[in-house]
Scaffold this motif. Sequence first.
Motif, PDB file in Angstrom:
ATOM      1  N   CYS A 266     115.215 -36.964  12.314  1.00  0.00           N
ATOM      2  CA  CYS A 266     114.155 -37.947  12.116  1.00  0.00           C
ATOM      3  C   CYS A 266     113.341 -37.602  10.876  1.00  0.00           C
ATOM      4  O   CYS A 266     113.279 -36.439  10.459  1.00  0.00           O
ATOM      5  CB  CYS A 266     113.222 -37.984  13.324  1.00  0.00           C
ATOM      6  N   PRO A 267     112.708 -38.595  10.287  1.00  0.00           N
ATOM      7  CA  PRO A 267     111.770 -38.306   9.187  1.00  0.00           C
ATOM      8  C   PRO A 267     110.704 -37.335   9.663  1.00  0.00           C
ATOM      9  O   PRO A 267     110.274 -37.368  10.815  1.00  0.00           O
ATOM     10  CB  PRO A 267     111.179 -39.687   8.856  1.00  0.00           C
ATOM     11  N   LYS A 268     110.249 -36.479   8.756  1.00  0.00           N
ATOM     12  CA  LYS A 268     109.256 -35.482   9.106  1.00  0.00           C
ATOM     13  C   LYS A 268     107.948 -36.159   9.488  1.00  0.00           C
ATOM     14  O   LYS A 268     107.466 -37.050   8.786  1.00  0.00           O
ATOM     15  CB  LYS A 268     109.018 -34.529   7.924  1.00  0.00           C
ATOM     16  N   ASN A 269     107.402 -35.746  10.622  1.00  0.00           N
ATOM     17  CA  ASN A 269     106.138 -36.312  11.088  1.00  0.00           C
ATOM     18  C   ASN A 269     105.207 -35.171  11.467  1.00  0.00           C
ATOM     19  O   ASN A 269     105.533 -34.333  12.308  1.00  0.00           O
ATOM     20  CB  ASN A 269     106.373 -37.213  12.304  1.00  0.00           C
ATOM     21  N   ILE A 270     104.036 -35.127  10.777  1.00  0.00           N
ATOM     22  CA  ILE A 270     103.046 -34.097  11.062  1.00  0.00           C
ATOM     23  C   ILE A 270     102.042 -34.657  12.067  1.00  0.00           C
ATOM     24  O   ILE A 270     101.646 -35.825  11.985  1.00  0.00           O
ATOM     25  CB  ILE A 270     102.334 -33.651   9.771  1.00  0.00           C
ATOM     26  N   ALA A 271     101.664 -33.837  13.009  1.00  0.00           N
ATOM     27  CA  ALA A 271     100.748 -34.283  14.056  1.00  0.00           C
ATOM     28  C   ALA A 271      99.384 -34.606  13.474  1.00  0.00           C
ATOM     29  O   ALA A 271      98.936 -33.976  12.504  1.00  0.00           O
ATOM     30  CB  ALA A 271     100.613 -33.205  15.126  1.00  0.00           C
ATOM     31  N   PRO A 272      98.671 -35.575  14.040  1.00  0.00           N
ATOM     32  CA  PRO A 272      97.311 -35.877  13.589  1.00  0.00           C
ATOM     33  C   PRO A 272      96.349 -34.779  14.043  1.00  0.00           C
ATOM     34  O   PRO A 272      96.723 -33.874  14.799  1.00  0.00           O
ATOM     35  CB  PRO A 272      97.007 -37.205  14.282  1.00  0.00           C
ATOM     36  N   SER A 273      95.116 -34.848  13.571  1.00  0.00           N
ATOM     37  CA  SER A 273      94.100 -33.861  13.963  1.00  0.00           C
ATOM     38  C   SER A 273      92.839 -34.588  14.394  1.00  0.00           C
ATOM     39  O   SER A 273      92.557 -35.710  13.964  1.00  0.00           O
ATOM     40  CB  SER A 273      93.797 -32.900  12.817  1.00  0.00           C
ATOM     41  N   LEU A 274      92.062 -33.921  15.272  1.00  0.00           N
ATOM     42  CA  LEU A 274      90.869 -34.532  15.851  1.00  0.00           C
ATOM     43  C   LEU A 274      89.762 -33.487  15.910  1.00  0.00           C
ATOM     44  O   LEU A 274      90.001 -32.330  16.278  1.00  0.00           O
ATOM     45  CB  LEU A 274      91.174 -35.041  17.274  1.00  0.00           C
ATOM     46  N   GLN A 275      88.550 -33.897  15.523  1.00  0.00           N
ATOM     47  CA  GLN A 275      87.364 -33.050  15.651  1.00  0.00           C
ATOM     48  C   GLN A 275      86.292 -33.801  16.441  1.00  0.00           C
ATOM     49  O   GLN A 275      86.159 -35.025  16.325  1.00  0.00           O
ATOM     50  CB  GLN A 275      86.801 -32.673  14.274  1.00  0.00           C
ATOM     51  N   LEU A 276      85.550 -33.041  17.249  1.00  0.00           N
ATOM     52  CA  LEU A 276      84.446 -33.602  18.014  1.00  0.00           C
ATOM     53  C   LEU A 276      83.150 -32.989  17.494  1.00  0.00           C
ATOM     54  O   LEU A 276      83.025 -31.761  17.394  1.00  0.00           O
ATOM     55  CB  LEU A 276      84.642 -33.297  19.504  1.00  0.00           C
ATOM     56  N   LEU A 277      82.186 -33.863  17.126  1.00  0.00           N
ATOM     57  CA  LEU A 277      80.911 -33.428  16.546  1.00  0.00           C
ATOM     58  C   LEU A 277      79.794 -33.773  17.532  1.00  0.00           C
ATOM     59  O   LEU A 277      79.451 -34.946  17.709  1.00  0.00           O
ATOM     60  CB  LEU A 277      80.670 -34.134  15.209  1.00  0.00           C
ATOM     61  N   PRO A 278      79.228 -32.794  18.233  1.00  0.00           N
ATOM     62  CA  PRO A 278      78.265 -33.089  19.298  1.00  0.00           C
ATOM     63  C   PRO A 278      76.964 -33.711  18.814  1.00  0.00           C
ATOM     64  O   PRO A 278      76.349 -34.502  19.536  1.00  0.00           O
ATOM     65  CB  PRO A 278      78.008 -31.717  19.936  1.00  0.00           C
ATOM     66  N   GLY A 279      76.461 -33.375  17.669  1.00  0.00           N
ATOM     67  CA  GLY A 279      75.149 -33.850  17.234  1.00  0.00           C
ATOM     68  C   GLY A 279      75.197 -35.248  16.655  1.00  0.00           C
ATOM     69  O   GLY A 279      76.261 -35.800  16.351  1.00  0.00           O
ATOM     70  N   THR A 280      73.999 -35.822  16.471  1.00  0.00           N
ATOM     71  CA  THR A 280      73.911 -37.141  15.843  1.00  0.00           C
ATOM     72  C   THR A 280      74.104 -37.059  14.339  1.00  0.00           C
ATOM     73  O   THR A 280      74.342 -38.060  13.676  1.00  0.00           O
ATOM     74  CB  THR A 280      72.544 -37.778  16.146  1.00  0.00           C
ATOM     75  N   SER A 281      73.971 -35.860  13.825  1.00  0.00           N
ATOM     76  CA  SER A 281      74.171 -35.655  12.387  1.00  0.00           C
ATOM     77  C   SER A 281      74.631 -34.222  12.182  1.00  0.00           C
ATOM     78  O   SER A 281      74.660 -33.420  13.108  1.00  0.00           O
ATOM     79  CB  SER A 281      72.866 -35.923  11.614  1.00  0.00           C
ATOM     80  N   GLY A 282      75.013 -33.915  10.989  1.00  0.00           N
ATOM     81  CA  GLY A 282      75.483 -32.571  10.695  1.00  0.00           C
ATOM     82  C   GLY A 282      76.978 -32.464  10.896  1.00  0.00           C
ATOM     83  O   GLY A 282      77.671 -33.408  11.299  1.00  0.00           O
ATOM     84  N   SER A 283      77.477 -31.274  10.587  1.00  0.00           N
ATOM     85  CA  SER A 283      78.933 -31.076  10.605  1.00  0.00           C
ATOM     86  C   SER A 283      79.365 -30.031  11.620  1.00  0.00           C
ATOM     87  O   SER A 283      80.507 -29.562  11.572  1.00  0.00           O
ATOM     88  CB  SER A 283      79.399 -30.665   9.201  1.00  0.00           C
ATOM     89  N   ALA A 284      78.507 -29.648  12.549  1.00  0.00           N
ATOM     90  CA  ALA A 284      78.888 -28.668  13.569  1.00  0.00           C
ATOM     91  C   ALA A 284      79.992 -29.252  14.445  1.00  0.00           C
ATOM     92  O   ALA A 284      79.882 -30.368  14.966  1.00  0.00           O
ATOM     93  CB  ALA A 284      77.672 -28.292  14.410  1.00  0.00           C
ATOM     94  N   TYR A 286      82.605 -29.155  17.699  1.00  0.00           N
ATOM     95  CA  TYR A 286      82.735 -28.660  19.078  1.00  0.00           C
ATOM     96  C   TYR A 286      83.870 -27.644  19.143  1.00  0.00           C
ATOM     97  O   TYR A 286      84.957 -27.866  18.598  1.00  0.00           O
ATOM     98  CB  TYR A 286      83.020 -29.830  20.030  1.00  0.00           C
ATOM     99  N   ARG A 287      83.610 -26.519  19.842  1.00  0.00           N
ATOM    100  CA  ARG A 287      84.601 -25.451  19.945  1.00  0.00           C
ATOM    101  C   ARG A 287      85.123 -25.377  21.382  1.00  0.00           C
ATOM    102  O   ARG A 287      84.423 -24.887  22.275  1.00  0.00           O
ATOM    103  CB  ARG A 287      83.968 -24.120  19.542  1.00  0.00           C
ATOM    104  N   PRO A 288      86.333 -25.862  21.625  1.00  0.00           N
ATOM    105  CA  PRO A 288      86.882 -25.815  22.981  1.00  0.00           C
ATOM    106  C   PRO A 288      86.945 -24.383  23.490  1.00  0.00           C
ATOM    107  O   PRO A 288      87.287 -23.446  22.765  1.00  0.00           O
ATOM    108  CB  PRO A 288      88.277 -26.419  22.813  1.00  0.00           C
ATOM    109  N   GLY A 289      86.587 -24.217  24.744  1.00  0.00           N
ATOM    110  CA  GLY A 289      86.610 -22.906  25.354  1.00  0.00           C
ATOM    111  C   GLY A 289      85.336 -22.119  25.148  1.00  0.00           C
ATOM    112  O   GLY A 289      85.125 -21.088  25.800  1.00  0.00           O
ATOM    113  N   ARG A 290      84.480 -22.584  24.230  1.00  0.00           N
ATOM    114  CA  ARG A 290      83.236 -21.864  23.946  1.00  0.00           C
ATOM    115  C   ARG A 290      82.010 -22.753  24.161  1.00  0.00           C
ATOM    116  O   ARG A 290      80.970 -22.275  24.598  1.00  0.00           O
ATOM    117  CB  ARG A 290      83.248 -21.331  22.508  1.00  0.00           C
TER     118      ARG A 290
END
Length: 726
Positions: A266-284, A286-290
């Motif tokens: 099959c053609p090469k397919n790279i998995a997507p990525s996801l980030q969760l940002l808890p605050g209303t602003s900023g770039s912090a 979320y750290r799973p497990g912590r």
Amino acid sequence: MDLQYLRGDTYQLTLNLYFDAVNGSPGALDTDLTAGIFDKATNRRLANVLLPLISTSFVSYTNPACTVGSLSTKALVYRSIVELPAGTYNGAQGYYAAVERCCRNVTISNIIAPANAAQTFYLEFPAVTRGGKTFRDSTPRVFPPLADYACLGEVFTYDFAGQDPDGDSLVYDMVTPLNGHSTPTDPKPAQAVSAPYTEVIWAAGRSQSNQIPGAPALTIGARTGRLSVRPTATGLFVFGVRCTEYRQGQKIGETRRDFQLQVLTCPKNIAPSLQLLPGTSGSAVYRPGRDTLRIVAGGLHCVRLRFTDPDPRSQLSLSLRPVSYSGPLPTFTTATSGMVRAAGLPDTLVASLCFSDCTDTKGQVGYLDVLVADNGCSLPKHDTVHVAFIGVPPPNAPPTLTSTAGPTLPLHVRPGQTLAFDLIATDADSDPILFTLTGSPSSFVPSALGATIVPQGQVGTTRRARFTWPIDCRAIADPPGTVRQLVFTATSTTPCGTQLASAPLSIPVIVDYSNVPPVLTSTLPPASPAPADPPLIRLPLGQPYTATLTGFDADTDVLTLSAAGQGFDLASAGMRFTTTPSPAGQASGRFEWLPGCDAASVLNGKPQTLTVTFQLQEATCRPQPQTRTVRFQVIDPDTAAFTPPNIILPTGPNLANRVFTMSNLPPDFCDTRFAGIKIFSRWGRLVYESGDRNFHWAGENAAGIYYYLLTFTTGRRFKGWVEVVQ
């Protein structure tokens, strides 16, 4: 195959056959197949079942956009009704059904000589009786059809979990597909042969535990039924899966399934990525497990999601999967899908995920997965953020409940009264309030005795209701005077749907009841010591009889006097009973009888006896009626003085003795009237006959003994003799 219980001894046997529409021969599309049913203990054939083809359809890909021309699958369904009577299918080891058909696809890569390899469809099921009792079982309907392909070097997963209609436990494992007895020269036998069935022969390097080359190799979750493999070679591979069915820890059946899986480059397919940002602003991030999100009143309820994919023109979508949380899931408040890295489109998408104010993990940590998936082939690739959170809904207090009953408890009521008071419920949160009523002990059910609660409209924090209970005879407890509890509860429903109940409010109540039997007096003759022999009142025709009856009740219950004839109507016998209106607790009545012929009919030669029962009845919950029974009879005229003459002297000096007559015949009495006289000679010759009760017979100037017969209309008869002396 699967076997489903319908009713009685009737089951439905279904065979699902998945046909390779690209490599399969059209001549192998059978219009019917034959299943054999065998005793597992002896391999004895019990039945052949013809399974006609009832439907044909193409199987869809998980992602239709990934369709390839080298893979197309048809689903063929064969089905029939089968009878499994308990007198036949009661073997302890159970039974099996089998269908044999040859041959497999020539392009299969992992078995020897696939063009000559056959297949056996196999199903085991239990006896329909067990331990002398009916044992019903529908076998599991397992695995959705497999239409997808796997990609070389990529993890391939598929959910093969079955569904069991009886809730039995299912266990999965990998097995070698069955070959059986059919051959290329006899591809469709007229009937299946009994077990044992040979297995297919694996190609070099392949085995039951390594059916598809992979790192890791093909496996299935024993409890989940989830199939997984990372193929290391391309080709078309056959594999076998078994689903074993258990009930109360004992195996009761199994079904085997063969499938084909095509592995492509099959053609090469790279998995997507996801980030969760808890605050209303900023770039912090979320750290799973912590990190643990806290959803509390007045706090933040929403998080931001950033998702992307390095592949150009990748279509992404977000989804949620609860892990250990059964409450309402958070919702996406912005778009959950979109394309990245295309002309005019961003490289990274942003969405918002908001938890409800009612999120409640009940003091525990809840978990859910936030997933992003692409549209890659053959199956989408994912990225998952495992989110831990604690949810505490807004505080809410239960209502309080009071009443206007009292102040003296327990409450005392009597049958005929109505118990009524108000209920007042107060909820500080102004939540809607409902009232409920139960009783104690559990055998006391106020609603079944007519008690009701009628709620009024709620004003702010307060709601009132009117309790009403009309007390009737059903409310009397055994023994009377028993204390029972009316138990009220007010329940409020919070904005989150939680129901909060007040402390139960118990109102003790006693239903008072006692009863003194009424007293019946009369001018009737005293009652006989033997109830079966009531006193007898005898009166001549036309002589009136009168009796008075009175009743008294110390409880002042309403009294009713009545009279009834046993087997006759009073009026038809010349009797009449009348009552006089009286105050509560009193009653009076008058009985009158003018004896007439209607009451004087004779039964078996005796005057009829008329039995009358007088009753004094009180209007109360548990009445104790008083009765008097008297017999009445019309006097039959006395016949003891009837002494007919027995000698006549036709020529004698005494004129009174010259003729035979009877001046003292019994008098006529209603229907009993003189019918006639007949006089016979000693030789039986009728010498005289008359219907006049004033008859005179002169003796015919013939001396001797004569016999007479007197008859009356009701059959009464008198016999005698008379001597004629010259």
